[in-house]
Design a protein around this motif. Structure first.
Motif, short mmCIF file in Angstrom:
data_model
loop_
_atom_site.label_atom_id
_atom_site.label_comp_id
_atom_site.label_asym_id
_atom_site.label_seq_id
_atom_site.Cartn_x
_atom_site.Cartn_y
_atom_site.Cartn_z
N ALA A 130 8.45 -4.04 -5.95
CA ALA A 130 7.17 -3.59 -5.36
C ALA A 130 7.43 -2.56 -4.26
O ALA A 130 6.69 -1.57 -4.13
CB ALA A 130 6.40 -4.78 -4.81
N PHE A 131 8.49 -2.76 -3.49
CA PHE A 131 8.80 -1.79 -2.43
C PHE A 131 9.22 -0.46 -3.04
O PHE A 131 8.73 0.61 -2.64
CB PHE A 131 9.93 -2.33 -1.52
N GLU A 132 10.14 -0.52 -4.00
CA GLU A 132 10.64 0.73 -4.59
C GLU A 132 9.48 1.52 -5.22
O GLU A 132 9.38 2.74 -5.05
CB GLU A 132 11.70 0.42 -5.66
N THR A 133 8.59 0.80 -5.90
CA THR A 133 7.45 1.46 -6.55
C THR A 133 6.54 2.11 -5.51
O THR A 133 6.11 3.26 -5.68
CB THR A 133 6.65 0.42 -7.38
N SER A 157 0.83 -1.21 0.00
CA SER A 157 0.00 0.00 0.00
C SER A 157 0.87 1.26 0.00
O SER A 157 2.05 1.22 0.36
CB SER A 157 -0.94 -0.01 1.20
N ARG A 158 0.29 2.38 -0.44
CA ARG A 158 0.99 3.66 -0.49
C ARG A 158 0.67 4.39 0.81
O ARG A 158 -0.44 4.92 0.97
CB ARG A 158 0.52 4.52 -1.66
N ALA A 162 4.56 6.91 -2.89
CA ALA A 162 4.20 7.63 -1.66
C ALA A 162 4.80 9.04 -1.69
O ALA A 162 4.15 10.02 -1.29
CB ALA A 162 4.67 6.86 -0.43
N LEU A 163 6.02 9.16 -2.16
CA LEU A 163 6.67 10.48 -2.25
C LEU A 163 5.99 11.36 -3.29
O LEU A 163 5.70 12.54 -3.04
CB LEU A 163 8.16 10.32 -2.60
N VAL A 164 5.71 10.77 -4.44
CA VAL A 164 5.15 11.57 -5.54
C VAL A 164 3.72 12.02 -5.21
O VAL A 164 3.33 13.15 -5.52
CB VAL A 164 5.22 10.78 -6.88
N ILE A 165 2.96 11.14 -4.53
CA ILE A 165 1.58 11.50 -4.14
C ILE A 165 1.60 12.76 -3.27
O ILE A 165 0.82 13.69 -3.46
CB ILE A 165 0.91 10.32 -3.40
N LYS A 166 2.52 12.80 -2.30
CA LYS A 166 2.57 13.96 -1.40
C LYS A 166 3.07 15.21 -2.13
O LYS A 166 2.64 16.33 -1.84
CB LYS A 166 3.47 13.66 -0.19
N GLN A 189 5.21 -4.44 5.92
CA GLN A 189 4.59 -5.22 4.83
C GLN A 189 5.66 -6.00 4.07
O GLN A 189 5.47 -7.16 3.71
CB GLN A 189 3.88 -4.29 3.84
N VAL A 190 6.80 -5.34 3.82
CA VAL A 190 7.89 -6.01 3.10
C VAL A 190 8.42 -7.19 3.92
O VAL A 190 8.63 -8.29 3.40
CB VAL A 190 9.04 -5.02 2.77
#
Ligand code: KG4
Ligand code: ZN
Length: 336
Positions: A236-239, A196-197, A244-248, A215-216
């Motif tokens: 999956a973790f990197e994505t 999840s993000r 999460a960074l880009v959303i904020k 989660q990881v």
């Protein structure tokens, strides 16, 4: 004005020479990665000892383009960072400045990361938003000028770089984790794992990475048996972390209506983040990512921040002082 910058806050000894007219005149970095790798992370005592060993030879190596007498001022990292490591740089900087009868100034490490954007791209001027992502910090800052910063949000737990480093350890990768995850993720298949993000549905601009890390961990314990499994988890973790960074960042742009964003700090070297943040250009946002070697710790950024601070009229320091913690907000009080 030619400023010598010294960076010793963590595991890189960095020397930088920045001139007000000519820009970057020189720079040398020694990375302690091999020293700390067997321990799985930075050992503060080993870091300080090695800075002490390397700083003078590195300075001599950086100097062929000029001699000591040409230096007009010395800047050093005053914090935040490892206290012993900071002290080696601070005492060296003050001794040198005293011997040369030059001013000396202590610099905030994260401000130096931030200002490097303006060094790399002279046309990139405030106001802008900055995403600062390193091993110890994850912050969104509104930049109105030198020392005119407003912290919009920050991590409530782990810094994103710290999450990369810890997840790398779970995946059996060696320190430092960020570049190792980036490499492993290149072999990953999309869609096998989905994390999840964090903080996506909240409208504040804070971050959180410890839940993602958990989660990881569960995925590694349950399904991380083969090399391919681990590559898929790394991807999956990197994505998820990058999303999460880009959303904020997107939320910060919407809320502030400032359509100009820079990223800085070690994690800004991440290729997926650079590409993903670049997608905001489609919405008319002016994006700037500094060159990768100026994202991770270096002495040039300290020299540049020192130059700007001295040019702004800030008084030089009178004695060596370091802060292992140093709130970004306090910088505003230093502005003239
Ligand atoms: O700014 P920096 O060099 O030092 C600090 O101020 O902390 O940032 C170091 C952090 C580490 O957590 C490292 O794993 C991460 O930046 N990092 C990366 C990459 N290169 C360095 N994270 C993701 N991808 C990279 N390519
Ligand atoms: Zn840094």
């Amino acid at each position: 004005m030619l400023v010598l910058g010294l960076e010793t806050s963590c595991d890189e000894t960095g020397i930088g020479l920045v001139d007000s007219e000519r820009g970057v005149v020189g720079g040398e970095i020694f990375s302690q990665v091999e020293i700390h790798r067997p321990h799985g992370g930075v050992v503060p005592e080993l870091a300080s000892r090695d800075h002490l060993k390397k700083i003078l030879p590195l300075l001599q190596k950086a100097l062929p383009s000029c001699h000591l007498g040409m230096i007009d001022a010395v800047a050093y990292t005053k914090g935040p960072g490892l206290i012993g490591a900071l002290l080696t740089g601070a005492t060296f900087a003050h001794s040198l400045a005293w011997a040369l009868a030059r001013p000396v100034i202590g610099i905030h490490h994260m401000e130096a990361h931030l200002l490097v954007c303006e060094l790399s791209n002279k046309a990139f001027k405030p106001p802008y938003l900055a995403l600062l992502v390193s091993g110890g910090h994850t912050q969104l800052v509104e930049v109105r000028g030198l020392g005119r910063y407003r912290l919009l949000g920050e991590t409530l737990d782990d810094a994103v770089g710290e999450a990369f480093d810890k997840v790398a350890r779970m995946l059996g990768l060696t320190y430092p984790g960020g570049p190792a995850i980036q490499r492993l993720a290149q072999n990953g298949c999309e869609g096998r794992f989905e994390f999840s993000r964090p903080m996506r549905s909240r409208c504040d601009l804070n971050f959180s990475f410890s839940g993602l890390k958990t989660q990881v961990l569960h995925a590694v314990e349950r399904q991380g048996g083969t090399g391919q499994d681990r590559a898929d988890i790394a991807l999956a973790f990197e994505t998820a972390a990058v999303d999460a960074l880009v959303i904020k960042c997107r939320q910060a742009i919407e809320q502030s209506q400032i359509k100009k964003l820079a990223i800085a700090g070690g994690v800004a070297a991440n290729l997926r983040l650079r590409k993903s943040i670049g997608s905001l250009c489609a919405d008319g946002v002016d994006i700037f990512c500094p060159p990768q070697d100026l994202c991770t710790d270096n002495g040039v950024m300290i020299a540049h921040a020192g130059l700007l601070r001295l040019q702004s009229g800030q008084s030089p320091d009178r004695f060596p002082q370091v802060h292992s913690r140093w709130a970004f907000d306090e910088l505003c009080a230093l502005a003239t």
